[in-house]
Design a protein around this motif. Sequence first.
Motif, PDB file in Angstrom:
ATOM      1  N   ASP A  44       0.961  -3.644 -11.331  1.00 29.90           N
ATOM      2  CA  ASP A  44       1.925  -2.668 -10.854  1.00 29.90           C
ATOM      3  C   ASP A  44       1.972  -2.740  -9.327  1.00 29.90           C
ATOM      4  OD1 ASP A  44       3.575  -0.304 -10.802  1.00 29.90           O
ATOM      5  OD2 ASP A  44       1.772   0.825 -10.277  1.00 29.90           O
ATOM      6  N   THR A 124       6.641  -3.928 -12.107  1.00 34.23           N
ATOM      7  CA  THR A 124       6.979  -2.650 -11.504  1.00 34.23           C
ATOM      8  C   THR A 124       8.085  -1.952 -12.275  1.00 34.23           C
ATOM      9  OG1 THR A 124       7.856  -1.596  -9.500  1.00 34.23           O
ATOM     10  CG2 THR A 124       8.548  -3.856  -9.918  1.00 34.23           C
ATOM     11  N   THR A 126      10.404  -0.399 -10.783  1.00 38.61           N
ATOM     12  CA  THR A 126      11.530  -0.354  -9.844  1.00 38.61           C
ATOM     13  C   THR A 126      12.855  -0.585 -10.558  1.00 38.61           C
ATOM     14  OG1 THR A 126      10.174  -1.167  -8.008  1.00 38.61           O
ATOM     15  CG2 THR A 126      12.541  -1.445  -7.808  1.00 38.61           C
ATOM     16  N   ASP A 214      -2.466  -0.822 -13.687  1.00 31.61           N
ATOM     17  CA  ASP A 214      -1.390   0.127 -13.386  1.00 31.61           C
ATOM     18  C   ASP A 214      -2.028   1.484 -13.139  1.00 31.61           C
ATOM     19  OD1 ASP A 214       1.033   1.903 -13.702  1.00 31.61           O
ATOM     20  OD2 ASP A 214       1.956   0.015 -14.317  1.00 31.61           O
TER      21      ASP A 214
END
Length: 274
Positions: A44, A124, A126, A214
Motif C-alpha cells: 500500500d 493503492t 487511489t 497495508d
Amino acid sequence: MANLVKQQASSTNGIVEAKSLVKMWPLLSNFIGSDWEETWFFWDLDETLVRPSNPVFIYATIKAYWPRFRQELTDQYGAPPSPEEEAALFNSAVIDTELQFVEPETMEAFKRIRSAGAKLIGLTATITGSLPPHDRFEVARARQCRKLGFAFSSFSPSSMEFSELATFRGNGTCYHQGILFANDAQPGADKGDVLCAFLDRVDAPLPKKIVFVDDTVRHLQAVQDILPERYPGIAPLCIEYTHKKNRRVEVSEDDFLSAWRKVWKRIHPSEGKK
C-alpha cells in the motif's frame, strides 16, 4: 474518505500486525525462508510507504477532525458530500502536497528486499481518471513515487486496465508503472480483485509466495479471502502495518478546516457543490 475515519477492525485469521519495518523482518524471514526470488511484495502507498508532509492531511488529523468538516459541508449544502466527492477530496489533497516516507528506513528496506531477489509492486486505493486541474491520478501518483526514489519492479505489459472489474466515477482499475490502482477499492474491484486481475494478466512466471502490507484491515482481508480460491498454489502473508496508530494530532481544528476548504474549492472551482 469515510473509510479513513472508521474504526480499524481487529486483525483476523491469517493477518498479522507489525508496528514498524524493524518488527516486520522476523515475520518476513520466517515466511519467505529461502524463497525470496519467488516472492512478490505488494505495498500500500498512503500511511504504509508514504504520507503527506503537511500534518493537516495525515490520518491522525483526518480521523480527529473529519466529522466536523463533513458536518460543515452538510450544513452548507443541505446534504453530506457523496462518496465520490470524499474520494476526490482525499486524492486531490494527497496529490497537492509533498510526500515523505512513513519511516526513514523505508528506502533501505526496499533495497534490502530487492537485493534478495523479490519483486515489489504498489497496490493503492487511489482513484483513477482525471479531475481538473490534475493530471490523471495514476500518472500523478506514479510521478510522486519516482520523485521520492521508489523503484517498483517492471512487468509486461507496463500498463494494463482491468475492464472486467467494477468502475468508480466512470473509471476503471489499472496497473501503471509498477503500481496497481484499485480506484477507491469498491465492491467488485477491491484490492483482492485487483491483485488477482494483475496475476491473471501479467506476462511473467507467477510467484510461490505473496506478501501484502497495508494499514487497513479490510484491504488485507480482501486479499486473504480471494487469493487461496483463485491461486491456491500461492502462499499469502498479509501484514497490517499499524505505525499510523502511534501518530498524534499536530494541528488545530481551525487549521484543518481552512486547509480542507481549499481542497473542496479545487474540486468545485466554479459553483461549489451542486
